[in-house]
Design an enzyme around this catalytic site. Structure first.
Site, PDB file in Angstrom:
ATOM      1  N   GLU A 140     -57.463  18.170 -77.770  1.00  0.00           N
ATOM      2  CA  GLU A 140     -56.790  19.538 -78.731  1.00  0.00           C
ATOM      3  C   GLU A 140     -55.895  20.138 -77.731  1.00  0.00           C
ATOM      4  OE1 GLU A 140     -58.359  23.367 -81.109  1.00  0.00           O
ATOM      5  OE2 GLU A 140     -58.975  23.215 -79.415  1.00  0.00           O
ATOM      6  N   GLY A 273     -61.689  26.750 -70.811  1.00  0.00           N
ATOM      7  CA  GLY A 273     -63.319  27.331 -71.342  1.00  0.00           C
ATOM      8  C   GLY A 273     -64.528  26.893 -71.477  1.00  0.00           C
ATOM      9  N   ALA A 274     -63.423  26.146 -72.994  1.00  0.00           N
ATOM     10  CA  ALA A 274     -64.571  25.333 -73.548  1.00  0.00           C
ATOM     11  C   ALA A 274     -63.960  24.284 -74.649  1.00  0.00           C
ATOM     12  CB  ALA A 274     -65.504  26.009 -74.914  1.00  0.00           C
ATOM     13  N   GLU A 276     -64.279  22.602 -78.764  1.00  0.00           N
ATOM     14  CA  GLU A 276     -65.412  22.658 -80.345  1.00  0.00           C
ATOM     15  C   GLU A 276     -65.379  20.693 -80.473  1.00  0.00           C
ATOM     16  OE1 GLU A 276     -61.642  23.769 -81.637  1.00  0.00           O
ATOM     17  OE2 GLU A 276     -62.580  23.843 -79.919  1.00  0.00           O
ATOM     18  N   ASN A 277     -64.890  19.796 -79.753  1.00  0.00           N
ATOM     19  CA  ASN A 277     -65.892  18.455 -80.137  1.00  0.00           C
ATOM     20  C   ASN A 277     -67.267  18.406 -81.565  1.00  0.00           C
ATOM     21  OD1 ASN A 277     -63.264  18.150 -77.790  1.00  0.00           O
ATOM     22  ND2 ASN A 277     -65.600  18.081 -77.001  1.00  0.00           N
ATOM     23  N   HIS A 309     -69.695  30.687 -79.651  1.00  0.00           N
ATOM     24  CA  HIS A 309     -67.860  30.726 -80.149  1.00  0.00           C
ATOM     25  C   HIS A 309     -67.482  29.300 -80.756  1.00  0.00           C
ATOM     26  CE1 HIS A 309     -63.806  31.509 -80.124  1.00  0.00           C
ATOM     27  NE2 HIS A 309     -64.062  30.203 -79.966  1.00  0.00           N
ATOM     28  N   GLU A 310     -68.309  27.932 -79.429  1.00  0.00           N
ATOM     29  CA  GLU A 310     -68.269  26.923 -79.779  1.00  0.00           C
ATOM     30  C   GLU A 310     -69.228  26.289 -80.977  1.00  0.00           C
ATOM     31  OE1 GLU A 310     -65.489  25.837 -78.477  1.00  0.00           O
ATOM     32  OE2 GLU A 310     -65.330  27.585 -77.233  1.00  0.00           O
ATOM     33  N   HIS A 313     -67.590  26.835 -84.587  1.00  0.00           N
ATOM     34  CA  HIS A 313     -66.725  25.733 -84.934  1.00  0.00           C
ATOM     35  C   HIS A 313     -67.149  25.004 -85.369  1.00  0.00           C
ATOM     36  CE1 HIS A 313     -62.956  27.067 -83.205  1.00  0.00           C
ATOM     37  NE2 HIS A 313     -63.528  26.889 -81.970  1.00  0.00           N
ATOM     38  N   GLU A 332     -59.826  29.562 -84.766  1.00  0.00           N
ATOM     39  CA  GLU A 332     -59.722  30.248 -83.264  1.00  0.00           C
ATOM     40  C   GLU A 332     -60.515  31.798 -83.591  1.00  0.00           C
ATOM     41  OE1 GLU A 332     -60.877  29.097 -80.925  1.00  0.00           O
ATOM     42  OE2 GLU A 332     -59.372  27.103 -80.703  1.00  0.00           O
TER      43      GLU A 332
END
Length: 846
Positions: A140, A273-274, A276-277, A309-310, A313, A332
């Site tokens: 991303e 930070g991370a 979301e694959n 959060h991830e 997603h 987001e």
């Protein structure tokens, strides 16, 4: 921003100039399926790949154009023909030309290529632990093209089959489960993964190395949390969080998690930070790995929030994806709003709802500069897209979503989310799709509300008058730290009696007579409020009757108006003292944080001692109530004690500083201090007056600790030392080989942002810019520039403007403009409020 910046590329030796629009792919070819076969050579930092892309041509054509960057493409065939490859480097595109036109319809495109495992933390790259290297991905937003030639746009979804040939002792992780593992030549083996559902290229992931994992399950779905082998002991907390959130999201969205497994992987070198694959979420180690027994609650809170959060997603972003990057907020903003909701449901005693109120206040401040943008803003080039990942896409978009939920009601909003996802399952959607569904389900004009907030920049300012026959008149404008200008939104104004819409420059808000008038019940409204003097006195007198979120919002509004010159700093400080015994740690933190700003940005050198004495006198009696920990304290009381301890230490309280030095000495001698909650503050306070010997000990922790969170805290504390020689040492350390480039900018930014160190740091940065720039990643350049917004003189402003004009940083045009705005605002704040502060201090000193 200059949206039509010319982009130079080289084609056939000639320089071409293309508008930003030219970076989009032609619309005549669409990928349906990728079969990817990759063989990374970790020792050699290279990889080879071959792929078959099943594409559909809308009409016959002799060319196919797709995205490719930093790849060497070899043989290309389609429909029995070999293709000739040409590159447009500026557009990050490759075009395959065939002697005869390919027919319309399906065709298999076969490509062989090679690439480099880079050190840029993007594409397919190397990540290094203490003992070895790993091959990992971060795609991303526009970097899948660095790992395989692809139609690298979010709407061009396809299914993927991935196979990785890796060294015999290594394993691999990808989006789906392994379906076969067979030997390969040279002592290697090939792992093949199950076919993915249709997904965007930026959500593909593959990671190679000796990962170790803890295992669990939720709703029948296998879940793993993985890391380098030495850190697997730090994975159980995140595993428990993931198990809880998968169950929660299954129920909230009303749609089962769609992938056959879920992996969460901590990576030593990771810019974001991370990420979301789909089915294989990647994290910076500090955002995933934590000691569930020895860590602070704050550390666990952060990990839970990022995991939430991830995972949000996986539904909202992966399953249904924005059509283009101008609607990044759909991904987001929603996940930012949902993270607090989900984490708060898991651990309500950690008060995520109160954290959200504080974050809303910070976002309103971020959006109150002259330089800001609409939530939906044009983003075409990779640099423009990268710059869109900011406080607007996350904070503002999330806050507006929270405001709409408050307006329509939580259950109605949830039904709207379910219908939106169901209607666009495995496809793409726009902002209009989302708010259109919410409008239909709720029967309320959500579309009117969202259109203004999504397409207009800035913060509404609602200025209320005294109550009249129909209610309270409200005048609307746009709030800026430099003042207010015209503006008009459709705003859901929520009172204790309910929510109603206010639009137009003049409106009336109905409210029951005789009750306290507070025009942001619940604290979810995305606007600033200005009241009459009588209304302010009434609210201040009854501030204890407001909720925590409302109190945080009221403090935030009063401080913002003071910064804008619409109030006196003395009046604001009286409000701070009125809440000094507040039972909420978040309210106290909101109030006390501004004391540091006032001291640094308004008070003269002569006034700072007087200011510190007032702080000591006013907070000293409150501290006595919290100085000693109780036998069974809740998180709230622990947090209040830490806030007071830090504020008193910053003001120079000798007893607090002595205690800080004692706790720090215990920590460094290997003993566990008796009061864990004060340890972090103690180390920071001790560092501010610390010597070289103390610095050496912290640096050892930063380099040798097994816990990545402890490493990070120790490293960042190095920037708290005030000794000029140690400030220079920290800056030199930041650009050394001992600090990962994902972390280097943090140390430099902290030194630039502190009044005591920024002069030394700014001179050093200018003299050592080549070394600094060498450590910057795609995102960190803008973050480093943002730190100069803490400067507060006209001379510094001019230096920042001229320096970054001469030394441009990728994807940071808005960051420079916002930094200059911040400096201008600080200069104005000091000029307008310095005299008011002197008067207030004179009264308090009597």
């Amino acid at each position: 921003m200059k949206w039509w910046v010319a982009v130079a590329g080289v084609v056939g030796g000639a320089v071409v100039v293309a508008g930003a629009w030219g970076q989009r792919l032609p619309g005549n070819v669409r990928a349906e399926h990728y079969s990817l076969r990759l063989a990374p050579d970790i020792a050699g930092a290279t990889f080879t790949g071959s792929e078959t892309i099943d594409v559909v041509l809308a009409q016959p054509g002799a060319t196919i154009t797709l995205n490719a960057a930093e790849l060497k493409i070899g043989a290309v065939t389609a429909g029995g023909q070999s293709g000739v490859v040409s590159y447009d480097v500026g557009k990050e595109q490759a075009t395959f030309t065939f002697a005869k036109a390919l027919p319309a319809g399906w065709v298999a495109l076969e490509i062989a290529y090679a690439g480099v495992l880079n050190d840029k933390l993007r594409g397919f790259y190397l990540s290094k632990s203490k003992t070895r290297s790993y091959a990992v991905t971060q795609f991303e937003s526009t970097d899948a093209r660095r790992a395989f030639p692809s139609f690298d746009e979010p709407a061009l979804k396809a299914a993927f089959d991935v196979a990785l040939t890796v060294d015999g002792g290594d394993t691999a992780i990808s989006n789906t489960n392994i379906v076969s593992d067979v030997p390969a030549a040279g002592g290697k083996h090939t792992l093949t993964f199950a076919t993915t559902p249709k997904m965007s290229t930026y959500l593909v992931a593959f990671l190679v190395g000796d990962f170790a994992c803890s295992k669990g399950k939720a709703e029948g779905v296998p879940i793993r949390v993985c890391s380098t082998p030495d850190k697997v002991k730090l994975t159980p907390f995140a595993l428990a969080a993931a198990e809880h959130f998968l169950t929660y999201y299954d129920r909230y969205f009303g749609i089962k998690y769609p992938m056959p497994k879920l992996d969460l992987i901590g990576i030593p070198d990771f810019e974001a930070g991370a990420m979301e694959n789909f089915g294989a979420i990647t994290y910076r180690e500090t955002e995933l790995l934590v000691d569930e027994k020895e860590s602070t609650i704050t550390s666990r809170k952060r990990v839970a929030q990022v995991v939430a959060h991830e995972m949000a997603h996986q539904w909202f972003g992966d399953m249904v994806t924005m059509d283009w990057w101008d609607n990044l907020w759909l991904n987001e903003g929603f996940a930012t709003w949902m993270e607090s909701k989900a984490a708060g449901e898991w651990h309500p005693e950690w008060h995520y709802d109160e954290d959200a109120a504080d974050e809303l206040n910070s976002t309103l401040n971020y959006d109150s500069d002259r330089t800001t943008r609409a939530i939906r803003a044009k983003a075409d080039t990779p640099a423009e897209i990268a710059e869109a990942f900011d406080g607007i896409a996350y904070g503002k978009a999330g806050a507006v979503i929270g405001m709409v939920e408050e307006y329509v009601g939580p259950e109605v909003f949830r039904r709207g989310v379910h219908e939106y996802l169901t209607a666009h399952l495995y496809g793409n959607a726009t902002a209009e799709d989302f708010w259109g569904t919410q409008t239909s389900v709720s029967g309320k004009p959500v579309d009117r509300v969202m259109r203004g907030y999504i397409d207009k920049p800035g913060v509404p300012l609602l200025t209320f008058g005294e109550r009249g026959p129909g209610g309270y008149p409200v005048r609307q404008g746009r709030f800026l730290f430099g003042g207010a200008v015209d503006g008009d939104w459709t705003v859901p104004v929520c009172l204790k009696s309910g929510c109603e819409l206010a639009s137009g420059s003049q409106a009336v808000v109905a409210a029951p007579a005789g009750s306290l008038f507070y025009a942001n019940a619940g604290g979810k409204g995305y606007y600033r409020t200005a009241y009459t003097e009588a209304q302010v006195r009434a609210i201040t007198g009854a501030v204890g009757s407001l909720t925590v979120a409302e109190r945080v919002g009221f403090l935030g509004d009063r401080w913002a108006l003071t910064r804008a010159g619409q109030g006196s700093v003395g009046d604001y400080l009286d409000l701070v003292l009125a809440v000094k015994k507040d039972p909420s740690a978040q309210v106290l933190e909101t109030a006390l944080d501004t004391l540091g700003v006032i001291r640094a940005r308004i008070a003269t050198e002569d006034d700072r001692t007087k200011f510190d004495n007032v702080v000591l006198n006013q907070l000293g009696s409150v501290w006595q109530e919290y100085a000693k920990p109780g036998k069974q304290e809740d998180f709230e009381r622990q947090s209040i004690r830490a806030e007071l301890f830090q504020a008193l230490g910053a003001a120079g309280d000798p007893k607090v500083l002595a205690q800080a030095h004692q706790l720090t000495a215990e920590l460094l001698s290997g003993h566990r201090p008796g009061d864990d909650d004060l340890v972090d503050a103690s180390v920071v306070l001790s560092a501010s007056t610390g010597d070289e010997a103390f610095y050496d000990k912290l640096q050892i922790v930063a380099e040798k600790a097994d816990d990545p969170g402890l490493q990070s805290e120790a490293r960042e504390t190095l920037a708290q030392f005030r000794n000029p020689l140690l400030v220079i040492r920290t800056l030199e350390y930041a650009v050394s080989a001992k600090v990962r480039n994902q972390d280097a900018w943090v140390l430099i930014a902290v030194e630039l942002s502190q009044a005591q160190t920024q002069g030394i740091a700014w001179q050093w940065v200018q003299k050592n810019w080549d070394r600094v720039q060498g450590q910057l990643t795609t995102a960190s350049g803008g973050q480093l520039i943002s730190a100069t917004g803490a400067f507060c003189t006209v001379g510094q402003r001019d230096e920042v403007e001229s320096f970054f004009a001469a030394h441009p940083v990728e994807a940071s045009e808005r960051s420079v403009a916002k930094a200059l705005d911040s400096i201008d605002d600080c200069v104005h704040l000091r000029e307008s409020q310095e005299g008011n502060l002197k008067v207030w201090l004179g009264k308090r000193a009597r």
